[in-house]
Design a protein around this motif. Structure first.
Motif, PDB file in Angstrom:
ATOM      1  N   GLY A 216       4.856   5.493   5.284  1.00  0.00           N
ATOM      2  CA  GLY A 216       5.425   4.841   6.472  1.00  0.00           C
ATOM      3  C   GLY A 216       5.895   5.890   7.457  1.00  0.00           C
ATOM      4  O   GLY A 216       5.181   6.849   7.775  1.00  0.00           O
ATOM      5  N   ILE A 217       7.135   5.767   7.915  1.00  0.00           N
ATOM      6  CA  ILE A 217       7.677   6.756   8.843  1.00  0.00           C
ATOM      7  C   ILE A 217       8.592   7.749   8.111  1.00  0.00           C
ATOM      8  O   ILE A 217       9.300   8.517   8.739  1.00  0.00           O
ATOM      9  CB  ILE A 217       8.407   6.088  10.026  1.00  0.00           C
ATOM     10  CG1 ILE A 217       9.523   5.147   9.548  1.00  0.00           C
ATOM     11  CG2 ILE A 217       7.402   5.348  10.896  1.00  0.00           C
ATOM     12  CD1 ILE A 217      10.388   4.615  10.692  1.00  0.00           C
ATOM     13  N   GLY A 218       8.584   7.676   6.797  1.00  0.00           N
ATOM     14  CA  GLY A 218       9.215   8.769   6.054  1.00  0.00           C
ATOM     15  C   GLY A 218      10.647   8.544   5.613  1.00  0.00           C
ATOM     16  O   GLY A 218      11.435   9.494   5.612  1.00  0.00           O
ATOM     17  N   GLY A 219      10.995   7.328   5.206  1.00  0.00           N
ATOM     18  CA  GLY A 219      12.351   7.082   4.700  1.00  0.00           C
ATOM     19  C   GLY A 219      12.680   7.981   3.510  1.00  0.00           C
ATOM     20  O   GLY A 219      13.773   8.553   3.439  1.00  0.00           O
ATOM     21  N   PHE A 220      11.724   8.125   2.597  1.00  0.00           N
ATOM     22  CA  PHE A 220      11.981   8.977   1.425  1.00  0.00           C
ATOM     23  C   PHE A 220      12.102  10.445   1.831  1.00  0.00           C
ATOM     24  O   PHE A 220      12.964  11.164   1.348  1.00  0.00           O
ATOM     25  CB  PHE A 220      10.851   8.827   0.392  1.00  0.00           C
ATOM     26  CG  PHE A 220      11.038   7.667  -0.551  1.00  0.00           C
ATOM     27  CD1 PHE A 220      12.112   7.642  -1.426  1.00  0.00           C
ATOM     28  CD2 PHE A 220      10.134   6.618  -0.579  1.00  0.00           C
ATOM     29  CE1 PHE A 220      12.292   6.587  -2.320  1.00  0.00           C
ATOM     30  CE2 PHE A 220      10.302   5.553  -1.465  1.00  0.00           C
ATOM     31  CZ  PHE A 220      11.378   5.538  -2.333  1.00  0.00           C
TER      32      PHE A 220
ATOM     33  N   CYS B 107       0.670  10.138   1.887  1.00  0.00           N
ATOM     34  CA  CYS B 107      -0.443   9.210   2.016  1.00  0.00           C
ATOM     35  C   CYS B 107       0.029   8.013   2.826  1.00  0.00           C
ATOM     36  O   CYS B 107       1.078   7.431   2.523  1.00  0.00           O
ATOM     37  CB  CYS B 107      -0.867   8.779   0.617  1.00  0.00           C
ATOM     38  SG  CYS B 107      -2.035   7.427   0.581  1.00  0.00           S
ATOM     39  N   GLU B 108      -0.701   7.683   3.868  1.00  0.00           N
ATOM     40  CA  GLU B 108      -0.313   6.543   4.710  1.00  0.00           C
ATOM     41  C   GLU B 108      -1.551   6.075   5.468  1.00  0.00           C
ATOM     42  O   GLU B 108      -2.216   6.861   6.124  1.00  0.00           O
ATOM     43  CB  GLU B 108       0.801   6.958   5.691  1.00  0.00           C
ATOM     44  CG  GLU B 108       1.174   5.926   6.739  1.00  0.00           C
ATOM     45  CD  GLU B 108       1.483   4.544   6.184  1.00  0.00           C
ATOM     46  OE1 GLU B 108       2.393   4.397   5.357  1.00  0.00           O
ATOM     47  OE2 GLU B 108       0.764   3.572   6.576  1.00  0.00           O
ATOM     48  N   VAL B 109      -1.819   4.783   5.374  1.00  0.00           N
ATOM     49  CA  VAL B 109      -3.055   4.250   5.958  1.00  0.00           C
ATOM     50  C   VAL B 109      -2.906   3.888   7.442  1.00  0.00           C
ATOM     51  O   VAL B 109      -3.898   3.848   8.168  1.00  0.00           O
ATOM     52  CB  VAL B 109      -3.527   3.026   5.115  1.00  0.00           C
ATOM     53  CG1 VAL B 109      -2.781   1.765   5.487  1.00  0.00           C
ATOM     54  CG2 VAL B 109      -5.019   2.834   5.174  1.00  0.00           C
TER      55      VAL B 109
ATOM     56  N   ASN C  86      -5.259   9.380   3.798  1.00  0.00           N
ATOM     57  CA  ASN C  86      -5.048   8.113   4.511  1.00  0.00           C
ATOM     58  C   ASN C  86      -4.822   6.944   3.555  1.00  0.00           C
ATOM     59  O   ASN C  86      -3.838   6.235   3.664  1.00  0.00           O
ATOM     60  CB  ASN C  86      -6.253   7.791   5.401  1.00  0.00           C
ATOM     61  CG  ASN C  86      -6.320   8.723   6.600  1.00  0.00           C
ATOM     62  OD1 ASN C  86      -5.410   9.520   6.832  1.00  0.00           O
ATOM     63  ND2 ASN C  86      -7.396   8.637   7.361  1.00  0.00           N
ATOM     64  N   ASP C  87      -5.769   6.761   2.649  1.00  0.00           N
ATOM     65  CA  ASP C  87      -5.716   5.554   1.819  1.00  0.00           C
ATOM     66  C   ASP C  87      -5.488   5.935   0.359  1.00  0.00           C
ATOM     67  O   ASP C  87      -6.173   6.812  -0.172  1.00  0.00           O
ATOM     68  CB  ASP C  87      -7.041   4.786   1.969  1.00  0.00           C
ATOM     69  CG  ASP C  87      -6.912   3.367   1.470  1.00  0.00           C
ATOM     70  OD1 ASP C  87      -6.319   3.152   0.392  1.00  0.00           O
ATOM     71  OD2 ASP C  87      -7.407   2.457   2.158  1.00  0.00           O
ATOM     72  N   VAL C  88      -4.562   5.255  -0.270  1.00  0.00           N
ATOM     73  CA  VAL C  88      -4.246   5.552  -1.673  1.00  0.00           C
ATOM     74  C   VAL C  88      -5.496   5.408  -2.553  1.00  0.00           C
ATOM     75  O   VAL C  88      -5.613   6.059  -3.590  1.00  0.00           O
ATOM     76  CB  VAL C  88      -3.086   4.629  -2.147  1.00  0.00           C
ATOM     77  CG1 VAL C  88      -3.574   3.207  -2.395  1.00  0.00           C
ATOM     78  CG2 VAL C  88      -2.362   5.166  -3.349  1.00  0.00           C
ATOM     79  N   LYS C  89      -6.421   4.578  -2.085  1.00  0.00           N
ATOM     80  CA  LYS C  89      -7.632   4.345  -2.890  1.00  0.00           C
ATOM     81  C   LYS C  89      -8.555   5.559  -2.921  1.00  0.00           C
ATOM     82  O   LYS C  89      -9.491   5.613  -3.699  1.00  0.00           O
ATOM     83  CB  LYS C  89      -8.378   3.127  -2.343  1.00  0.00           C
ATOM     84  CG  LYS C  89      -7.568   1.857  -2.515  1.00  0.00           C
ATOM     85  CD  LYS C  89      -8.136   0.700  -1.764  1.00  0.00           C
ATOM     86  CE  LYS C  89      -7.126  -0.435  -1.770  1.00  0.00           C
ATOM     87  NZ  LYS C  89      -7.317  -1.401  -0.734  1.00  0.00           N
TER      88      LYS C  89
HETATM   89  C1  LIG Z   1       6.843  -0.858   2.647  1.00  0.00           C
HETATM   90  S1  LIG Z   1       6.044   0.290   3.666  1.00  0.00           S
HETATM   91  C2  LIG Z   1       6.794   1.791   3.165  1.00  0.00           C
HETATM   92  C3  LIG Z   1       7.595   2.391   4.247  1.00  0.00           C
HETATM   93  C4  LIG Z   1       8.222   3.729   3.974  1.00  0.00           C
HETATM   94  N1  LIG Z   1       8.973   3.797   2.746  1.00  0.00           N
HETATM   95  C5  LIG Z   1       9.137   4.103   5.150  1.00  0.00           C
HETATM   96  O1  LIG Z   1      10.260   4.509   4.949  1.00  0.00           O
HETATM   97  O2  LIG Z   1       8.704   3.941   6.296  1.00  0.00           O
HETATM   98  C6  LIG Z   1       4.460   0.421   2.918  1.00  0.00           C
HETATM   99  C7  LIG Z   1       3.511   1.380   3.624  1.00  0.00           C
HETATM  100  O3  LIG Z   1       2.282   1.442   2.882  1.00  0.00           O
HETATM  101  C8  LIG Z   1       1.232   1.609   3.800  1.00  0.00           C
HETATM  102  N2  LIG Z   1      -0.016   1.218   3.114  1.00  0.00           N
HETATM  103  C9  LIG Z   1      -0.494  -0.032   2.891  1.00  0.00           C
HETATM  104  N3  LIG Z   1      -1.659   0.022   2.226  1.00  0.00           N
HETATM  105  C10 LIG Z   1      -1.928   1.339   2.014  1.00  0.00           C
HETATM  106  C11 LIG Z   1      -2.992   2.026   1.398  1.00  0.00           C
HETATM  107  N4  LIG Z   1      -4.014   1.357   0.850  1.00  0.00           N
HETATM  108  N5  LIG Z   1      -2.959   3.375   1.353  1.00  0.00           N
HETATM  109  C12 LIG Z   1      -1.920   4.048   1.922  1.00  0.00           C
HETATM  110  N6  LIG Z   1      -0.882   3.448   2.549  1.00  0.00           N
HETATM  111  C13 LIG Z   1      -0.885   2.105   2.586  1.00  0.00           C
HETATM  112  C14 LIG Z   1       1.612   0.701   4.952  1.00  0.00           C
HETATM  113  O4  LIG Z   1       0.926   1.070   6.131  1.00  0.00           O
HETATM  114  C15 LIG Z   1       3.124   0.916   5.029  1.00  0.00           C
HETATM  115  O5  LIG Z   1       3.452   1.941   5.937  1.00  0.00           O
END
Ligand SMILES: C[S@@+](CC[C@H](N)C(=O)[O-])C[C@H]1O[C@@H](n2cnc3c(N)ncnc32)[C@H](O)[C@@H]1O
Length: 353
Positions: free
Chosen positions: A13-17, A37-39, A60-63
Motif C-alpha cells: 500500500g502506502i507503507g504503514g508497516f 510488493c504492491e500491485v 508488482n504482483d504477489v503472484k
Molecule cells: C489492505 S491494503 C494494505 C495497505 C498497507 N498496509 C498500507 O499501510 O497502506 C492491501 C494492499 O494489497 C494490494 N494488493 C492487492 N492484490 C495484490 C496482489 N495480487 N499483489 C500485490 N499487492 C496486491 C492492494 O493494492 C492494497 O494496496
C-alpha cells in the motif's frame, strides 16, 4: 552489535508497516528495508515518493514471487521479517464475507506459500477484525493453525487492537497475526502491546488535527448532495452524526459523500470552537460542513504530514488519496505491535511490565 532485521513489505500500500518500522528505536535491532510488493500503481507512486531510500527490490504482483507453488517466479532478496496487510475486502463487513472462497481471500495462501518457501524469522500480518466472525470464528481458527504449522512452525500471537488505544483518534479495529519461527526460541506468553492513553497522544481527538484557515472548497458538502448526506431518518438511518471527537473508521471510498453516520464530517462551529469533546448545536440547513481532508486522513492513520504534500505533488487526485488512506494500516498500531513482538523476544526487559 545490533541485529539487522531485513524486511519484505508485502501488499505494501502506502507503507504503514514501513513507516512504523522506521520509527522504532532499539539498542538491540535495526531494520533494513529490502523489498516490497504492491500491485496498485498509485500506491507504488506514493510509497516510493515518501521513502528515503529505494528498496533493493520491487515486485508488482504477489503472484510473481517464487515459491514452491511458483518455481518459475522471481526469487525474493534475503529477508528476516515479513510484513503483510493482506487485502481485506473479502473479509470486511462491506464485502461478501465469503472468506477464503473468493479471489482476494485466496491471497492469504500466497502468504503461506512465502512463509513455507522463505521461512523468515518473524512475520506480522494485519487484517480486519470481522475476520474473526466469519464462519463463526472457524476461518480464524483455520488461519491460526495454518500459520502455526507452516514451514518448520511458528509461535503465534494474535491480537485484536483498537486504533484509539494506541494513540490515534479513530474507531478502527485491526487484527494482527505475529509469528516467530519456533526453532529460534521457546514460545513466550506475551499479552497485547501496552495501551497508550489518548490524552497523552499527539492528537487526542480529531479536533486537535483538523486543518484551520483556507480549505479547498471541494471538501465542503456540495449543495446537491447536502440533503442526502445530512438526511435524518432515525427509522433506518439513525441520527446525523457529525463532529465526532474520535473519527469513524476511515474508508477507501471517503470521496463519495456517504451519509453523515457513515463518514467523517465536521462543522465550522466545531472546527473553530474550543471544546474538542462536546458537539455543538449545528444548523444542518445552513452551516458549512466539510469532510475530513486528505491531510487530516493521513494524520488520523498516523502518517506524517509530508504524505499529503507529496501525494499532491505526485498528482494523485483526492479520490485516489482517500482510497489509499482508507486502505492503509494505522501506523501507530503497527508500531506498537512490531515493537512489542520484537522487544518481548529479543530484549532482556519484560515488555509486559
Ligand atoms: C489492505 S491494503 C494494505 C495497505 C498497507 N498496509 C498500507 O499501510 O497502506 C492491501 C494492499 O494489497 C494490494 N494488493 C492487492 N492484490 C495484490 C496482489 N495480487 N499483489 C500485490 N499487492 C496486491 C492492494 O493494492 C492494497 O494496496
Amino acid at each position: 552489535m545490533k541485529q539487522i532485521i531485513k524486511y519484505f513489505d508485502c501488499f505494501a500500500g502506502i507503507g504503514g508497516f514501513r513507516c512504523a518500522a522506521e520509527n522504532i528505536q532499539s539498542d538491540v535491532y535495526d531494520f533494513e528495508h529490502v523489498s516490497y510488493c504492491e500491485v496498485d500503481p498509485q500506491a507504488r507512486t506514493l510509497y516510493e515518493a515518501v521513502g528515503d531510500k529505494k528498496p533493493v527490490q520491487q515486485i508488482n504482483d504477489v503472484k510473481e514471487i517464487k515459491t514452491n507453488r511458483n518455481p518459475g517466479g522471481t526469487a525474493l532478496a534475503d529477508f528476516d521479517m515479513l510484513f503483510a496487510g493482506f487485502p481485506c475486502q473479502s473479509f470486511s463487513n462491506v464485502g461478501y464475507r465469503k472468506g477464503f472462497d473468493d479471489e482476494r481471500g485466496q491471497l492469504f495462501f500466497y502468504i503461506l506459500d512465502m512463509l513455507d518457501y522463505y521461512q523468515p524469522k518473524y512475520f506480522v500480518l494485519e487484517n480486519v477484525q470481522k475476520l474473526s466472525t466469519i464462519k463463526n470464528g472457524n476461518l480464524l481458527d483455520e488461519m491460526k493453525t495454518a500459520l502455526q504449522e507452516i514451514g518448520s512452525g511458528y509461535h503465534l500471537h494474535v491480537w485484536c487492537l483498537h486504533a484509539s488505544d494506541y494513540g490515534l483518534p479513530q474507531n478502527r479495529y485491526r487484527i494482527f497475526f505475529c509469528g516467530i519461527r519456533s526453532d529460534l526460541c521457546e514460545k513466550k506468553d506475551i499479552k497485547e502491546p501496552p495501551v497508550i492513553k489518548l490524552t497523552d497522544a499527539k492528537y487526542p481527538t480529531v479536533w486537535h488535527l483538523l486543518e484551520r484557515g483556507e480549505i479547498d472548497p471541494k471538501h465542503y458538502i456540495p449543495a446537491k448532495t447536502r440533503e442526502t448526506v445530512l438526511y435524518k431518518n432515525p427509522k433506518w438511518q439513525g441520527n446525523v452524526n457529525i463532529d465526532n471527537a474520535i473519527a469513524r473508521p476511515l474508508t477507501a471510498s471517503m470521496s463519495k459523500w456517504h451519509r453523515a453516520n457513515q463518514d467523517n464530517y465536521y462543522s465550522e462551529t466545531y472546527i473553530n470552537g474550543t471544546d474538542p469533546y462536546s458537539r455543538p448545536d449545528v444548523d444542518l440547513a445552513s452551516e458549512k460542513i466539510r469532510r475530513i481532508t486528505p491531510l487530516e486522513g493521513f494524520r488520523i492513520q498516523g502518517f506524517p504530514d509530508n504524505y499529503a504534500e507529496i501525494a499532491t505533488a505526485c498528482r494523485l487526485s483526492y479520490s485516489a488519496q482517500y482510497r489509499l488512506i482508507g486502505n492503509a494500516l494505522p501506523v501507530n498500531l503497527a508500531y506498537a505491535v512490531i515493537k512489542h513482538l520484537l522487544n518481548s523476544y529479543l530484549c532482556e526487559e519484560d515488555e509486559n511490565g
